[in-house]
Design a protein around this motif. Structure first.
Motif, short mmCIF file in Angstrom:
data_model
loop_
_atom_site.label_atom_id
_atom_site.label_comp_id
_atom_site.label_asym_id
_atom_site.label_seq_id
_atom_site.Cartn_x
_atom_site.Cartn_y
_atom_site.Cartn_z
N PRO A 1 0.67 -1.31 0.64
CA PRO A 1 0.22 -0.04 0.12
C PRO A 1 0.99 1.52 -0.44
O PRO A 1 0.38 2.53 0.36
CB PRO A 1 -0.58 0.08 1.40
CG PRO A 1 -0.30 -0.97 2.81
CD PRO A 1 0.76 -1.98 1.48
N GLU A 2 2.27 1.27 0.06
CA GLU A 2 2.66 2.40 0.31
C GLU A 2 2.58 3.60 -1.61
O GLU A 2 3.48 4.78 -1.33
CB GLU A 2 4.79 2.03 1.08
CG GLU A 2 4.96 1.64 -0.76
CD GLU A 2 6.03 0.73 -0.15
OE1 GLU A 2 7.85 0.73 -0.76
OE2 GLU A 2 6.43 -0.10 0.94
N GLU A 3 2.08 2.72 -2.22
CA GLU A 3 2.27 3.03 -3.40
C GLU A 3 3.80 3.55 -4.40
O GLU A 3 3.86 5.48 -4.93
CB GLU A 3 1.66 4.90 -3.29
CG GLU A 3 0.25 4.16 -3.33
CD GLU A 3 -0.62 3.23 -4.62
OE1 GLU A 3 0.11 3.25 -5.74
OE2 GLU A 3 -1.65 2.88 -4.36
N THR A 4 4.76 2.70 -4.51
CA THR A 4 5.80 2.79 -4.79
C THR A 4 5.99 2.29 -6.41
O THR A 4 5.70 1.26 -6.39
CB THR A 4 7.38 2.40 -4.27
OG1 THR A 4 7.01 2.28 -2.62
CG2 THR A 4 8.54 2.64 -4.44
N TRP A 5 6.11 3.46 -7.15
CA TRP A 5 5.52 2.99 -8.45
C TRP A 5 7.03 2.61 -9.60
O TRP A 5 8.32 3.81 -9.40
CB TRP A 5 5.10 3.91 -9.34
CG TRP A 5 3.80 3.90 -8.76
CD1 TRP A 5 3.04 4.25 -7.64
CD2 TRP A 5 2.38 4.24 -10.14
NE1 TRP A 5 1.74 4.22 -7.84
CE2 TRP A 5 1.35 3.55 -9.03
CE3 TRP A 5 2.58 3.24 -11.12
CZ2 TRP A 5 0.06 3.69 -9.59
CZ3 TRP A 5 0.90 3.08 -11.37
CH2 TRP A 5 -0.27 3.20 -10.67
N TYR A 6 7.66 0.96 -9.80
CA TYR A 6 8.54 1.63 -10.95
C TYR A 6 8.57 1.61 -12.56
O TYR A 6 7.31 1.00 -12.37
CB TYR A 6 9.49 0.29 -10.08
CG TYR A 6 10.29 0.17 -9.58
CD1 TYR A 6 11.22 1.52 -8.71
CD2 TYR A 6 9.58 0.19 -7.84
CE1 TYR A 6 11.56 1.13 -7.59
CE2 TYR A 6 10.19 0.22 -6.77
CZ TYR A 6 11.62 0.72 -6.66
OH TYR A 6 11.75 0.12 -5.05
N TYR A 7 9.06 2.31 -13.36
CA TYR A 7 8.77 1.61 -14.81
C TYR A 7 10.61 1.58 -14.81
O TYR A 7 11.44 1.22 -14.64
CB TYR A 7 8.86 3.46 -15.47
CG TYR A 7 10.07 4.69 -14.93
CD1 TYR A 7 10.43 4.79 -16.57
CD2 TYR A 7 10.90 4.27 -14.02
CE1 TYR A 7 11.26 5.52 -16.82
CE2 TYR A 7 12.27 5.33 -14.76
CZ TYR A 7 11.94 6.14 -15.86
OH TYR A 7 13.34 7.04 -16.23
N ARG A 8 9.99 1.21 -16.50
CA ARG A 8 10.85 -0.19 -17.70
C ARG A 8 11.40 -0.80 -16.83
O ARG A 8 12.49 -0.94 -16.72
CB ARG A 8 12.01 1.69 -17.75
CG ARG A 8 10.89 2.68 -18.64
CD ARG A 8 11.76 2.96 -19.79
NE ARG A 8 10.64 3.78 -20.25
CZ ARG A 8 10.87 5.62 -20.39
NH1 ARG A 8 12.10 6.06 -19.95
NH2 ARG A 8 9.57 6.35 -21.33
N VAL A 9 10.26 -2.05 -15.65
CA VAL A 9 11.50 -2.53 -15.29
C VAL A 9 11.79 -3.95 -16.38
O VAL A 9 11.07 -3.83 -16.66
CB VAL A 9 10.80 -3.25 -14.32
CG1 VAL A 9 11.37 -3.79 -13.50
CG2 VAL A 9 10.34 -2.21 -13.10
N GLN A 10 12.83 -4.25 -15.86
CA GLN A 10 13.51 -5.40 -16.61
C GLN A 10 13.79 -6.66 -15.91
O GLN A 10 14.34 -6.21 -14.85
CB GLN A 10 14.83 -4.50 -18.15
CG GLN A 10 14.40 -3.81 -18.09
CD GLN A 10 13.47 -4.29 -19.63
OE1 GLN A 10 13.71 -5.58 -19.71
NE2 GLN A 10 12.38 -3.36 -19.47
N PRO A 11 13.64 -7.87 -16.36
CA PRO A 11 14.29 -8.80 -15.37
C PRO A 11 14.96 -8.70 -14.09
O PRO A 11 15.28 -9.32 -13.01
CB PRO A 11 14.03 -10.41 -16.31
CG PRO A 11 13.21 -10.00 -17.60
CD PRO A 11 13.62 -8.37 -17.28
N SER A 12 16.21 -7.66 -15.18
CA SER A 12 17.49 -8.10 -14.63
C SER A 12 17.79 -6.89 -13.51
O SER A 12 18.43 -7.19 -12.87
CB SER A 12 18.37 -7.41 -15.49
OG SER A 12 17.83 -6.60 -15.40
N ASP A 13 16.45 -5.97 -12.83
CA ASP A 13 15.98 -5.26 -12.41
C ASP A 13 15.65 -5.71 -10.35
O ASP A 13 15.84 -5.25 -9.79
CB ASP A 13 15.20 -4.20 -12.79
CG ASP A 13 15.92 -3.11 -13.92
OD1 ASP A 13 17.16 -3.04 -13.81
OD2 ASP A 13 14.83 -2.77 -14.83
#
Length: 104
Positions: free
Chosen positions: A63-75
Motif C-alpha cells: 500500500p505504500e504506492e511506490t511505482w517503478y518504470y521500465r522494469v526489466q527482469p535484470s532489475d
C-alpha cells in the motif's frame, strides 16, 4: 506476511500485464518476481493496466504506492533485495511522473 507498520496491510507487488507492458516484456518481469520473491512475505500479482503505458513494464508496490518504470527482469533481484527486504526503494527505477525529484 510483511506488513505496513502503521495499518498492518500486507504489501503486494503489482506487475502490469496489459498490452503495452506485455509488449515490453512484463510477463518475464512477473516471472522473475515470482521466482526471486519466493522467500519473501510479499504477494506478487499480475494486474491489468495501471495507467502508465508509455513507461512499461510498470511495477507498483502497495500500500505504500511506490511505482517503478521500465522494469526489466535484470532489475528484479535488486528491487527485491533493496526495497522489499531492506526497505530502500531503488531510486533510478522510480517512475519520474509519480516520484518527482527536484534539484537546483
Amino acid at each position: 506476511m510483511a506488513t505496513d507498520s502503521q495499518n498492518h496491510t500486507p504489501k503486494q507487488v503489482l506487475v502490469c500485464q496489459h498490452r503495452s507492458c506485455q509488449a515490453e516484456g512484463s510477463a518475464d518481469v512477473l516471472a522473475a518476481f515470482e521466482e526471486v520473491a519466493e522467500d519473501t512475505d510479499f504477494k506478487i500479482k499480475g494486474t491489468d493496466c495501471q495507467g502508465q503505458c508509455s513507461c512499461g513494464p510498470t511495477v507498483r508496490v502497495v500500500p505504500e504506492e511506490t511505482w517503478y518504470y521500465r522494469v526489466q527482469p535484470s532489475d528484479v533481484r535488486r528491487i527485491v533485495k533493496q526495497h522489499l527486504k531492506e526497505g530502500k526503494p531503488v531510486d533510478e527505477k522510480l517512475n519520474p511522473r509519480i516520484h518527482r525529484r527536484f534539484s537546483f
